[in-house]
Design a protein around this motif. Structure first.
Motif, mmCIF file in Angstrom:
data_model
loop_
_atom_site.group_PDB
_atom_site.id
_atom_site.type_symbol
_atom_site.label_atom_id
_atom_site.label_comp_id
_atom_site.label_asym_id
_atom_site.label_seq_id
_atom_site.Cartn_x
_atom_site.Cartn_y
_atom_site.Cartn_z
ATOM 1 N N LEU A 1 34.995 29.224 42.051
ATOM 2 C CA LEU A 1 34.034 30.298 41.805
ATOM 3 C C LEU A 1 34.453 31.585 42.517
ATOM 4 C CD1 LEU A 1 30.669 28.329 42.025
ATOM 5 C CD2 LEU A 1 31.842 29.149 39.973
ATOM 6 N N ALA A 2 35.097 31.448 43.683
ATOM 7 C CA ALA A 2 35.582 32.632 44.397
ATOM 8 C C ALA A 2 36.673 33.333 43.608
ATOM 9 C CB ALA A 2 36.098 32.238 45.779
ATOM 10 N N PHE A 3 37.570 32.562 42.997
ATOM 11 C CA PHE A 3 38.616 33.152 42.158
ATOM 12 C C PHE A 3 37.995 33.841 40.943
ATOM 13 C CE2 PHE A 3 42.696 30.571 43.314
ATOM 14 C CZ PHE A 3 42.637 31.076 44.595
ATOM 15 N N LEU A 4 37.024 33.196 40.320
ATOM 16 C CA LEU A 4 36.354 33.796 39.168
ATOM 17 C C LEU A 4 35.650 35.087 39.577
ATOM 18 C CD1 LEU A 4 35.399 33.714 36.220
ATOM 19 C CD2 LEU A 4 33.480 32.302 36.970
ATOM 20 N N GLU A 5 34.966 35.063 40.712
ATOM 21 C CA GLU A 5 34.270 36.260 41.188
ATOM 22 C C GLU A 5 35.255 37.389 41.447
ATOM 23 O OE1 GLU A 5 32.680 39.227 43.797
ATOM 24 O OE2 GLU A 5 34.234 37.792 44.401
ATOM 25 N N GLN A 6 36.439 37.065 41.970
ATOM 26 C CA GLN A 6 37.452 38.087 42.213
ATOM 27 C C GLN A 6 37.928 38.704 40.910
ATOM 28 O OE1 GLN A 6 38.380 39.653 44.714
ATOM 29 N NE2 GLN A 6 40.417 40.490 44.342
ATOM 30 N N GLU A 7 38.152 37.891 39.912
ATOM 31 C CA GLU A 7 38.578 38.416 38.615
ATOM 32 C C GLU A 7 37.495 39.313 38.011
ATOM 33 O OE1 GLU A 7 39.621 34.977 36.345
ATOM 34 O OE2 GLU A 7 41.358 34.498 37.587
ATOM 35 N N GLU A 8 36.233 38.898 38.163
ATOM 36 C CA GLU A 8 35.138 39.731 37.675
ATOM 37 C C GLU A 8 35.058 41.043 38.458
ATOM 38 O OE1 GLU A 8 31.409 38.199 36.129
ATOM 39 O OE2 GLU A 8 31.929 36.257 37.046
ATOM 40 N N PHE A 9 35.298 40.985 39.756
ATOM 41 C CA PHE A 9 35.300 42.203 40.570
ATOM 42 C C PHE A 9 36.336 43.193 40.055
ATOM 43 C CE2 PHE A 9 37.583 44.473 43.913
ATOM 44 C CZ PHE A 9 36.583 45.309 44.404
ATOM 45 N N LEU A 10 37.516 42.709 39.741
ATOM 46 C CA LEU A 10 38.562 43.591 39.232
ATOM 47 C C LEU A 10 38.144 44.222 37.909
ATOM 48 C CD1 LEU A 10 41.720 41.385 40.004
ATOM 49 C CD2 LEU A 10 40.851 43.323 41.331
ATOM 50 N N MET A 11 37.571 43.421 37.029
ATOM 51 C CA MET A 11 37.123 43.935 35.731
ATOM 52 C C MET A 11 35.999 44.959 35.909
ATOM 53 S SD MET A 11 38.974 42.493 33.383
ATOM 54 C CE MET A 11 38.020 42.739 31.889
ATOM 55 N N GLN A 12 35.055 44.675 36.781
ATOM 56 C CA GLN A 12 33.938 45.594 37.003
ATOM 57 C C GLN A 12 34.401 46.883 37.668
ATOM 58 O OE1 GLN A 12 30.784 43.502 39.039
ATOM 59 N NE2 GLN A 12 30.781 41.826 37.540
ATOM 60 N N SER A 13 35.361 46.761 38.583
ATOM 61 C CA SER A 13 35.896 47.957 39.244
ATOM 62 C C SER A 13 36.591 48.864 38.237
ATOM 63 C CB SER A 13 36.870 47.559 40.354
ATOM 64 O OG SER A 13 36.223 46.814 41.359
ATOM 65 N N LEU A 14 37.215 48.277 37.233
ATOM 66 C CA LEU A 14 37.862 49.051 36.171
ATOM 67 C C LEU A 14 36.864 49.480 35.096
ATOM 68 C CD1 LEU A 14 41.085 46.874 35.755
ATOM 69 C CD2 LEU A 14 40.963 49.174 36.741
ATOM 70 N N GLU A 15 35.620 48.992 35.214
ATOM 71 C CA GLU A 15 34.546 49.299 34.261
ATOM 72 C C GLU A 15 34.941 48.952 32.836
ATOM 73 O OE1 GLU A 15 31.989 52.799 35.267
ATOM 74 O OE2 GLU A 15 33.745 53.380 36.477
ATOM 75 N N LEU A 16 35.484 47.743 32.687
ATOM 76 C CA LEU A 16 35.859 47.235 31.374
ATOM 77 C C LEU A 16 34.835 46.199 30.936
ATOM 78 C CD1 LEU A 16 39.693 46.732 31.949
ATOM 79 C CD2 LEU A 16 38.607 48.542 30.589
ATOM 80 N N PRO A 17 34.205 46.375 29.775
ATOM 81 C CA PRO A 17 33.228 45.380 29.292
ATOM 82 C C PRO A 17 33.910 44.029 29.059
ATOM 83 C CG PRO A 17 33.076 47.430 28.041
ATOM 84 C CD PRO A 17 34.333 47.510 28.852
ATOM 85 N N TYR A 18 33.251 42.956 29.478
ATOM 86 C CA TYR A 18 33.862 41.636 29.332
ATOM 87 C C TYR A 18 32.793 40.575 29.197
ATOM 88 C CZ TYR A 18 32.671 40.743 34.250
ATOM 89 O OH TYR A 18 32.000 40.555 35.423
ATOM 90 N N ARG A 19 33.235 39.374 28.876
ATOM 91 C CA ARG A 19 32.357 38.209 28.902
ATOM 92 C C ARG A 19 33.101 37.050 29.553
ATOM 93 N NH1 ARG A 19 32.089 36.850 22.366
ATOM 94 N NH2 ARG A 19 34.183 35.895 22.174
ATOM 95 N N VAL A 20 32.331 36.157 30.179
ATOM 96 C CA VAL A 20 32.890 34.958 30.810
ATOM 97 C C VAL A 20 32.621 33.780 29.892
ATOM 98 C CG1 VAL A 20 32.846 33.429 32.818
ATOM 99 C CG2 VAL A 20 32.520 35.892 33.112
ATOM 100 N N VAL A 21 33.652 32.971 29.669
ATOM 101 C CA VAL A 21 33.575 31.860 28.725
ATOM 102 C C VAL A 21 34.000 30.577 29.419
ATOM 103 C CG1 VAL A 21 34.484 30.937 26.560
ATOM 104 C CG2 VAL A 21 34.055 33.384 26.774
ATOM 105 N N ALA A 22 33.222 29.504 29.214
ATOM 106 C CA ALA A 22 33.632 28.172 29.667
ATOM 107 C C ALA A 22 34.391 27.514 28.523
ATOM 108 C CB ALA A 22 32.412 27.340 30.046
ATOM 109 N N LEU A 23 35.647 27.161 28.759
ATOM 110 C CA LEU A 23 36.454 26.582 27.691
ATOM 111 C C LEU A 23 35.978 25.171 27.368
ATOM 112 C CD1 LEU A 23 40.131 27.705 28.368
ATOM 113 C CD2 LEU A 23 38.264 28.901 27.213
ATOM 114 N N CYS A 24 35.930 24.873 26.078
ATOM 115 C CA CYS A 24 35.539 23.536 25.640
ATOM 116 C C CYS A 24 36.737 22.595 25.703
ATOM 117 C CB CYS A 24 34.952 23.578 24.228
ATOM 118 S SG CYS A 24 36.174 23.861 22.926
ATOM 119 N N SER A 25 36.488 21.336 25.444
ATOM 120 C CA SER A 25 37.509 20.295 25.606
ATOM 121 C C SER A 25 38.710 20.494 24.691
ATOM 122 C CB SER A 25 36.890 18.919 25.359
ATOM 123 O OG SER A 25 36.294 18.856 24.073
ATOM 124 N N ALA A 26 38.521 21.156 23.554
ATOM 125 C CA ALA A 26 39.630 21.344 22.617
ATOM 126 C C ALA A 26 40.521 22.512 22.987
ATOM 127 C CB ALA A 26 39.078 21.539 21.199
#
Length: 431
Positions: A298-323
């Motif tokens: 979760l810390a790694f995910l939060e860091q990636e989100e921080f970078l995206m938010q700092s760049l003010e780029l719209p994004y979404r977080v997705v949980a990958l399914c089994s396939a």
């Protein structure tokens, strides 16, 4: 690589794990081969024990002056039989090992089941896509042609799926890498590492890319591989070592070129910088105890989100399914960035918990607080690929005159510049 002891005691869970990925059950085949190997190994060890006993008897009788000719003949026969049994056991062991190496990681129970990437689960959105009502949004390739992006000359020297960046565009790509590394060091406490790009086969195997992804890798004439991700070299920093629990978690970051043949991507993303044979990426890699892995993930995910938010780029977080989840991963989150030039979200970053799958393959262990040896969990994340981040900046920050506004956090790394201006010509290699 999976633990055979776990499969022995959990054959149903093992099959369920394979079925969850859309694969057939394999426990019967594994256990049959495992049983045959252990039986052959027992016979070999029993034969070796007999031969060792006779050897001791021969030595004792020689001391006492007795005739040992019959015992020597018996020992010779047993020695030949021992060699045969050893070869049989070794052959079965190699078959079993190869079979275990062919299996993917077992998925976390929280991974959603799905038959295609369309069944990935969207967890959150951040930022609103920009409203392009004053002028139509261009894609990054159209914008880049006037900013220093050259696919034509790159194709002349290297072929398709390569690009040249020049002038301020090259400077922006460099600024991105420096800023991302700084943020990973300052916010996560990562150790920055500069690693080789060429590695031995065992390093790629340890990361779980062989044998599954062999067709997607570039191999040199001397048998080494160009890395497809910095994860490979960062993971192998601790291969064949025993770590101490007091030193965990370890957190590494590196900026590396990445090379992928994209063998299975014919006809996909052939335009622009989305799917390249060579690209650059800032990588995160963590090594920790099992009980700390979820927090680090979760810390790694939060860091990636921080970078995206700092760049003010719209994004979404997705949980990958089994396939859609990777071969080595137990659980993966993707970050998908909005690209107005393509009117869709595209993957820009992944963040995965690989459990002990990679540490077993690299023979990396740690000593827990009780002094017991165990395999640590490994985690990785893209934070971020500079090429796709550059694409997202060009498309989201474009202006009507073809210029591109530079995100505020990057301006100190750009000497204070606040925009990329069209150079009006292509190629653009003159000062």
């Amino acid at each position: 690589m999976l633990d055979i002891k776990w499969i022995r005691t959990n054959p149903d869970l093992f099959d369920q794990g394979l079925n969850h990925r859309g694969l057939e059950s394999q426990s019967a085949q594994v256990l049959q081969l495992d049983s045959a190997y252990r039986k052959a190994l027992s016979l070999f060890q029993e034969m070796r024990g007999k031969r060792n006993s006779i050897a001791k008897e021969i030595a004792q009788r020689k001391k006492e002056g007795e005739d040992v000719q019959n015992l020597v003949k018996e020992s010779s026969v047993l020695s030949e039989e021992e060699v045969v049994l050893e070869r049989q056991a070794q052959g079965l062991f190699e078959q079993l090992t190869a079979l275990l190496e062919s299996f993917p990681n077992m998925l976390d129970q929280r991974v959603p089941y799905g038959k295609s990437q369309d069944e990935n689960v969207i967890l959150k959105h951040w930022g609103a896509p920009r409203d392009f009502t004053e002028f139509p949004a261009q894609d990054h390739e159209s914008l880049g042609m006037n900013l220093g992006m050259d696919f034509l000359q790159a194709a002349r020297m290297s072929g398709t799926r390569f690009v040249i960046l020049a002038k301020e565009l090259a400077q922006l790509e460099r600024a991105l890498s420096h800023w991302m590394l700084d943020m990973n060091i300052k916010r996560l406490g990562c150790l920055e590492v500069h690693t080789p790009c060429l590695v031995k086969e065992e390093a790629v195997f340890g990361a779980g890319q062989l044998p599954k992804l062999s067709q997607d890798l570039f191999k040199t004439v001397d048998g080494r591989y160009l890395i497809a991700t910095g994860e490979v070299t960062l993971l192998n920093l601790v291969r064949e070592t025993i770590l101490e629990s007091k030193d965990l978690p370890l957190k590494f970051t590196a900026y590396t070129p990445c090379f992928r043949s994209e063998a299975g991507a014919a006809g996909k993303d052939t335009k622009g910088m989305i799917r390249m044979h060579q690209f650059e990426k800032v990588e995160l890699l963590g090594i920790c105890s099992p009980q700390d892995s979820q927090d680090l993930h979760l810390a790694f995910l939060e860091q990636e989100e921080f970078l995206m938010q700092s760049l003010e780029l719209p994004y979404r977080v997705v949980a990958l399914c089994s396939a859609d989840i990777g071969w080595t991963s137990m659980r993966t989150y993707d970050i998908e960035v909005w690209l107005p030039g393509q009117s869709c979200y595209r993957e820009i970053s992944s963040c995965s918990n690989c459990g002990t799958y990679q540490s077993r393959r690299t023979d990396t262990r740690y000593r827990d607080a009780d002094g017991q040896l165990d395999y640590p969990y490994t985690l990785n994340g893209s934070a971020l690929p500079t090429g796709r981040t550059l694409v997202a900046i060009l498309e989201n920050y474009q202006n009507v005159d073809g210029s591109v506004t530079i995100p505020e956090v990057l301006r100190p790394y750009m000497g204070g510049k606040d925009r990329l201006n069209p150079c009006g010509c292509r190629p653009v290699y003159s000062l």
